[in-house]
Design a protein around this motif. Structure first.
Motif, mmCIF file in Angstrom:
data_model
loop_
_atom_site.group_PDB
_atom_site.id
_atom_site.type_symbol
_atom_site.label_atom_id
_atom_site.label_comp_id
_atom_site.label_asym_id
_atom_site.label_seq_id
_atom_site.Cartn_x
_atom_site.Cartn_y
_atom_site.Cartn_z
ATOM 1 N N GLN A 3 15.094 11.276 0.355
ATOM 2 C CA GLN A 3 14.812 9.878 0.046
ATOM 3 C C GLN A 3 13.304 9.656 0.063
ATOM 4 O O GLN A 3 12.602 10.199 0.904
ATOM 5 N N VAL A 4 12.849 8.854 -0.884
ATOM 6 C CA VAL A 4 11.425 8.546 -0.996
ATOM 7 C C VAL A 4 11.248 7.036 -0.909
ATOM 8 O O VAL A 4 11.988 6.277 -1.531
ATOM 9 N N GLN A 5 10.288 6.603 -0.127
ATOM 10 C CA GLN A 5 9.945 5.189 -0.044
ATOM 11 C C GLN A 5 8.559 4.978 -0.637
ATOM 12 O O GLN A 5 7.628 5.733 -0.342
ATOM 13 N N LEU A 6 8.448 3.972 -1.466
ATOM 14 C CA LEU A 6 7.174 3.643 -2.113
ATOM 15 C C LEU A 6 6.794 2.214 -1.761
ATOM 16 O O LEU A 6 7.611 1.299 -1.900
ATOM 17 N N VAL A 7 5.564 2.028 -1.336
ATOM 18 C CA VAL A 7 5.065 0.699 -1.004
ATOM 19 C C VAL A 7 3.817 0.434 -1.822
ATOM 20 O O VAL A 7 2.827 1.170 -1.725
ATOM 21 N N GLU A 8 3.888 -0.617 -2.635
ATOM 22 C CA GLU A 8 2.766 -0.960 -3.500
ATOM 23 C C GLU A 8 1.934 -2.075 -2.881
ATOM 24 O O GLU A 8 2.433 -2.907 -2.135
ATOM 25 N N SER A 9 0.678 -2.094 -3.254
ATOM 26 C CA SER A 9 -0.209 -3.167 -2.817
ATOM 27 C C SER A 9 -1.344 -3.301 -3.827
ATOM 28 O O SER A 9 -1.534 -2.436 -4.680
ATOM 29 N N GLY A 10 -2.085 -4.393 -3.712
ATOM 30 C CA GLY A 10 -3.278 -4.568 -4.536
ATOM 31 C C GLY A 10 -3.162 -5.566 -5.660
ATOM 32 O O GLY A 10 -4.144 -5.852 -6.346
ATOM 33 N N GLY A 11 -1.983 -6.110 -5.860
ATOM 34 C CA GLY A 11 -1.850 -7.108 -6.918
ATOM 35 C C GLY A 11 -2.496 -8.426 -6.509
ATOM 36 O O GLY A 11 -2.951 -8.592 -5.390
ATOM 37 N N GLY A 12 -2.534 -9.353 -7.471
ATOM 38 C CA GLY A 12 -3.115 -10.652 -7.176
ATOM 39 C C GLY A 12 -3.489 -11.390 -8.432
ATOM 40 O O GLY A 12 -3.067 -11.033 -9.534
ATOM 41 N N LEU A 13 -4.277 -12.429 -8.234
ATOM 42 C CA LEU A 13 -4.745 -13.281 -9.333
ATOM 43 C C LEU A 13 -6.201 -12.954 -9.615
ATOM 44 O O LEU A 13 -7.031 -12.914 -8.698
ATOM 45 N N VAL A 14 -6.507 -12.734 -10.888
ATOM 46 C CA VAL A 14 -7.869 -12.395 -11.284
ATOM 47 C C VAL A 14 -8.169 -13.052 -12.624
ATOM 48 O O VAL A 14 -7.252 -13.283 -13.427
ATOM 49 N N GLN A 15 -9.423 -13.340 -12.859
ATOM 50 C CA GLN A 15 -9.811 -13.904 -14.147
ATOM 51 C C GLN A 15 -9.906 -12.807 -15.204
ATOM 52 O O GLN A 15 -10.135 -11.634 -14.880
ATOM 53 N N ALA A 16 -9.753 -13.202 -16.437
ATOM 54 C CA ALA A 16 -9.900 -12.252 -17.542
ATOM 55 C C ALA A 16 -11.261 -11.563 -17.456
ATOM 56 O O ALA A 16 -12.271 -12.210 -17.156
ATOM 57 N N GLY A 17 -11.234 -10.263 -17.679
ATOM 58 C CA GLY A 17 -12.442 -9.463 -17.562
ATOM 59 C C GLY A 17 -12.637 -8.841 -16.198
ATOM 60 O O GLY A 17 -13.510 -7.977 -16.021
ATOM 61 N N GLY A 18 -11.847 -9.275 -15.243
ATOM 62 C CA GLY A 18 -11.962 -8.765 -13.885
ATOM 63 C C GLY A 18 -11.225 -7.457 -13.694
ATOM 64 O O GLY A 18 -10.678 -6.873 -14.636
ATOM 65 N N SER A 19 -11.212 -7.005 -12.431
ATOM 66 C CA SER A 19 -10.608 -5.718 -12.089
ATOM 67 C C SER A 19 -9.701 -5.857 -10.873
ATOM 68 O O SER A 19 -9.916 -6.728 -10.013
ATOM 69 N N LEU A 20 -8.726 -4.985 -10.816
ATOM 70 C CA LEU A 20 -7.865 -4.829 -9.652
ATOM 71 C C LEU A 20 -7.533 -3.355 -9.500
ATOM 72 O O LEU A 20 -7.518 -2.612 -10.492
ATOM 73 N N ARG A 21 -7.262 -2.955 -8.266
ATOM 74 C CA ARG A 21 -6.773 -1.604 -8.033
ATOM 75 C C ARG A 21 -5.459 -1.679 -7.285
ATOM 76 O O ARG A 21 -5.395 -2.219 -6.165
#
Length: 122
Positions: free
Chosen positions: A1-19
């Protein structure tokens, strides 16, 4: 069994960056292919980027040149660096790990994260 936990999403303006990050546990992450999918409201889930156990990558045309997928096997973590974000990138992003590249494309195989919302405002 594999568990995956994501993070790093959010609200950003156009042209911005997220990881986005995807932390895996319960498996030898280094032998799996990993991909990032996204699903926008009213649309089908699409594969936007993948990376093989050997480090080869591939991207959807819509994100080529703006997104970069990577993985750190020592940390059992995958990443999706998203630059020059556009409103059309707004979606829930999911990471997926599978035993092979072929299985990455098949819905009934592999393991999914819970998803993280990315919203890009204009």
């Amino acid at each position: 069994q594999v568990q995956l936990v994501e993070s790093g999403g959010g609200l950003v303006q156009a042209g911005g960056s997220l990881r986005l990050s995807c932390a895996a546990s319960g498996s030898d992450f280094s032998i799996n292919a990993m991909g990032w999918y996204r699903q926008a409201p009213g649309k089908q889930r699409e594969l936007v980027a993948l990376i093989t156990s050997g480090g080869s990558t591939n991207y959807a045309d819509s994100v080529t040149g703006r997104f970069t997928i990577s993985r750190d096997n020592a940390k059992n973590t995958g990443y999706l660096q998203m630059n020059s974000l556009k409103p059309e990138d707004t979606a829930v992003y999911y990471c997926k790990v599978a035993a092979s590249l072929r299985h990455l494309y098949l819905n009934d195989y592999g393991y999914w994260g819970q998803g993280t919302q990315v919203t890009v405002s204009s």
